[in-house]
Design an enzyme around this catalytic site. Structure first.
Site, PDB file in Angstrom:
ATOM      1  N   GLU A  38      21.624  39.676  95.724  1.00 21.16           N
ATOM      2  CA  GLU A  38      21.452  38.233  95.680  1.00 21.16           C
ATOM      3  C   GLU A  38      22.784  37.676  95.192  1.00 21.16           C
ATOM      4  O   GLU A  38      23.316  38.150  94.190  1.00 21.16           O
ATOM      5  CB  GLU A  38      20.346  37.838  94.695  1.00 21.16           C
ATOM      6  CG  GLU A  38      20.138  36.330  94.671  1.00 21.16           C
ATOM      7  CD  GLU A  38      19.153  35.853  93.602  1.00 21.16           C
ATOM      8  OE1 GLU A  38      18.805  36.631  92.703  1.00 21.16           O
ATOM      9  OE2 GLU A  38      18.750  34.670  93.686  1.00 21.16           O
ATOM     10  N   ARG A 264      16.806  53.244  88.999  1.00 15.13           N
ATOM     11  CA  ARG A 264      18.097  52.623  88.815  1.00 15.13           C
ATOM     12  C   ARG A 264      18.896  53.378  87.763  1.00 15.13           C
ATOM     13  O   ARG A 264      18.354  54.182  87.017  1.00 15.13           O
ATOM     14  CB  ARG A 264      17.918  51.154  88.440  1.00 15.13           C
ATOM     15  CG  ARG A 264      17.039  50.922  87.242  1.00 15.13           C
ATOM     16  CD  ARG A 264      16.714  49.451  87.118  1.00 15.13           C
ATOM     17  NE  ARG A 264      17.942  48.670  86.979  1.00 15.13           N
ATOM     18  CZ  ARG A 264      18.004  47.365  87.197  1.00 15.13           C
ATOM     19  NH1 ARG A 264      16.935  46.708  87.568  1.00 15.13           N
ATOM     20  NH2 ARG A 264      19.128  46.725  87.038  1.00 15.13           N
ATOM     21  N   LYS A 274      21.771  42.271  84.915  1.00 12.97           N
ATOM     22  CA  LYS A 274      22.506  41.060  85.232  1.00 12.97           C
ATOM     23  C   LYS A 274      22.350  40.028  84.122  1.00 12.97           C
ATOM     24  O   LYS A 274      23.297  39.361  83.726  1.00 12.97           O
ATOM     25  CB  LYS A 274      21.984  40.495  86.557  1.00 12.97           C
ATOM     26  CG  LYS A 274      23.023  39.729  87.347  1.00 12.97           C
ATOM     27  CD  LYS A 274      22.468  39.253  88.675  1.00 12.97           C
ATOM     28  CE  LYS A 274      22.730  40.238  89.788  1.00 12.97           C
ATOM     29  NZ  LYS A 274      22.347  39.712  91.110  1.00 12.97           N
TER      30      LYS A 274
END
Length: 559
Positions: A38, A264, A274
């Site tokens: 994104e 992850r 993030k």
RNA sequence: UACCCCGUGGUGUAAUUGGCAACACAACUGGUUUUGGUCCAGUCAUUCCAGGUUCGAGUCCUGGCGGGGUAACCA
């Protein structure tokens, strides 16, 4: 990008096993993946793993990997992030060719899908306020409540949805929801929101739309439009898979892609979310997204971590579904082994101590040949000039040296790297008793690494620079941003920030390093790897990583 | 508590159809070396637990225990 080691790997991880099966059973003819960031922030080490998996697997199977910007939330996304992401992916060493897509490329088709869902009675417009929808969703083990608007007719839903698109409602007035099952054990299947009204300009479509698809409505369908066969994502999307499949099976997509999740990446002493990174930057704990202490691709690149090292690190971490945390030393090892191969050697002194070699004349200049990189088979060398006054590292002299200290001590000898053996004849101190200068004599027979017949070889070899020609250059050294190995788990992570994560100092470098171009990386012998900061106005070295230091370790044990 | 996922050295991963638990990093020993770097050799595990099937289980079955994820109109 594939490396041969990757292909020689004897075992296959679970995604490869799945792909092999899909290929063998003819479900797919080729492998097509995508990396779908994104554009609302900068890429970090966690993304690097995803990129390596997405692009790596495609390359390994002779397939393709797209770059797709998942831009369904205009209030958060910006063009500058799109550009930064492109640059980072390229720097990491991957190429998406012409296949750059945006979810927003497909807004019109996604809209048509929404109408199709409405027509089939699989979606409805809900006028309930957010809080109400949330409350009625129920909870773990508690069934949700059906919305009073759930039974609207297809015609009415269609009329309302078109009115939504036409901008006739305020933001938040209503949403389009999938009609699935308000008692479903998977909370995501309790009539998830598919479209919402967002009166924000989109970085690409401007004000063409005031309704936007949610992630779930967009992702799988975009995969299908792009011909993606294997939609790889992280574990937190596992619960989304039933919804992904529900949509993809219900809609007339050109192809039914498949979602596979893997865990992850976590790394000790840093954060890879993030949100946390945004906080670090915005609260000023670091100097920006390219701060060399950050695990962002921009930060690591600036610091001097080679892309190759990041790729080999990601390959070593592996692909599984286990929640795991890689040790920082792994990353450092990957960086060191790459730089050991590639970085030219130079000499520099961090904390200088003046040495006068009394046996060298005032104006005498002795040329020594220094090897540029012992790992480089070409054996290239450069000249370094030895003069009467040199600077050595303060740590390389000890008045009361322990037995195993094989550097310089009063009356003792060491070799000056690439030069002669010197012996410490006299220690000069200031009024406070601090050592300020050493007076030494050199043995001319010992040049070129020679130890004269019958004499004992000196064990210590120290680096040095000629005082007259050394240049003083600003230096930044780094330590982990967080002191705790797992800062993400801390209730108060701010108080765990390492106060000495960055230290500013200076370095006295030999002339051959003083002309370093921005971005150039050297190994300063016996110290570490240093990169000329490309973001600095003049010359400034950033210490990428130290060399392994078994002597320091030994000392740490005794003290 | 509902659903989903996962448990192999300090860390991350391996282990063909069930067949001597392997590799890397870290740590510790030692060797080589004009970088106390590199390189080389060695040491470091009752595979979460308990039963079961089997000549044989990390792998198969049952039951526990433990860890993670999920209740944005974020992705």
């Amino acid at each position: 990008m594939t490396d041969s080691a990757e292909n020689e790997r004897p075992s296959r991880h679970f995604i490869e096993v799945e792909i092999d099966r899909d290929l063998a059973e003819g479900r797919v003819q080729a492998v097509h993946t995508r990396f779908p960031p994104e554009p609302n922030g900068f890429l970090h080490l966690g993304h690097a793993k995803a990129i390596c998996v997405d692009f790596g697997l495609a390359a390994q199977y002779g397939g393709l990997c797209n770059l797709r910007f998942d831009d369904t939330n205009p209030s958060k996304e910006e063009t500058r992030f799109v550009e930064a992401i492109q640059e980072d992916v390229r720097w990491l060493g991957f190429d998406w060719g012409e296949r750059q897509y945006y979810a927003s490329d497909f807004f019109e088709q996604l809209y048509a899908f929404a109408e199709a869902l409405i027509g089939a009675g699989d979606a409805y417009v809900d006028d309930l306020p957010v809080a109400e929808i949330r409350a009625q969703r129920g909870g773990p083990g508690v069934a949700g409540t059906e919305s009073p608007f759930r039974s609207r007719s297809a015609e009415e839903n269609l009329r309302l949805f078109r009115a939504m698109r036409a901008g006739e409602f305020q933001e938040g007035h209503c949403v389009l929801r999938a009609k699935i099952d308000m008692a479903h054990a998977n909370l995501l299947m309790r009539d998830p929101v598919l479209y919402r009204i967002l009166k924000a300009p989109h970085h690409r479509t401007g004000d063409a739309w005031c309704i936007y698809p949610t992630y779930d409505m967009a992702h799988g369908q975009c995969d299908a439009f792009e011909g993606v066969t294997h939609s790889l994502c992280s574990l937190e999307f596992e619960n989304h898979r039933p919804l992904y499949e529900w949509l993809v099976q219900r809609l007339e997509v050109p192809f039914r892609p498949r979602q596979i999740e893997f865990s992850r990446l976590n790394v000790t002493h840093t954060v890879l979310s993030k949100r946390r990174l945004v906080e670090l930057v915005e609260e000023g704990h670091v100097d920006g997204w390219d701060d060399p202490r950050l695990p962002t691709l921009q930060g690591m690149r600036r610091r001097g971590y080679p892309a190759e090292a990041l790729r080999s690190f990601c390959a070593r971490v592996g692909v599984t579904k286990v929640t795991s945390t890689a040790e920082l030393s792994w990353l450092e090892d990957a960086v060191r082994s790459e730089l050991n191969r590639t970085a030219p050697r130079r000499m520099a002194v961090q904390a200088p101590l003046r040495v006068v070699v009394t046996t060298i004349g005032e104006d005498e200049v002795i040329r020594c040949e220094a090897v540029d990189n012992p790992e480089d088979p070409s054996g290239a060398t450069r000249p370094v000039e030895l003069r009467r006054e040199v600077l050595i590292e303060q740590d390389d002299f000890l008045e009361d040296a322990p037995r195993k200290f094989f550097r310089l001590r009063p009356g003792g000898s060491v070799r000056l790297r690439y030069g002669p053996v010197i012996t410490c004849d006299e220690v000069i101190k200031d009024a406070d008793g601090a050592v300020v200068e050493l007076r030494c004599s050199h043995d001319p027979r010992t040049f070129g690494g020679v130890t004269p017949e019958g004499e004992k070889k000196v064990k210590g070899i120290i680096h040095w620079v000629a005082a007259a020609t050394a240049e003083e250059v600003p230096l930044w050294t780094f330590e982990p941003l967080f002191m705790d190995p797992n800062p993400a788990a801390l209730e108060d992570w701010r108080s765990d920030l390492n106060p000495t994560s960055r230290t500013e100092g200076t370095l006295w470098v030999e002339p051959a390093a003083a002309e370093a171009a921005p971005g150039e990386t050297y190994q300063f012998e016996r110290l570490g790897y240093y990169r000329a900061d490309p973001a600095a106005a003049g010359l400034r070295f950033l210490r990428t990583v130290t060399l392994r230091d078994t002597w320091a370790k030994e000392q740490g044990k005794s003290s």
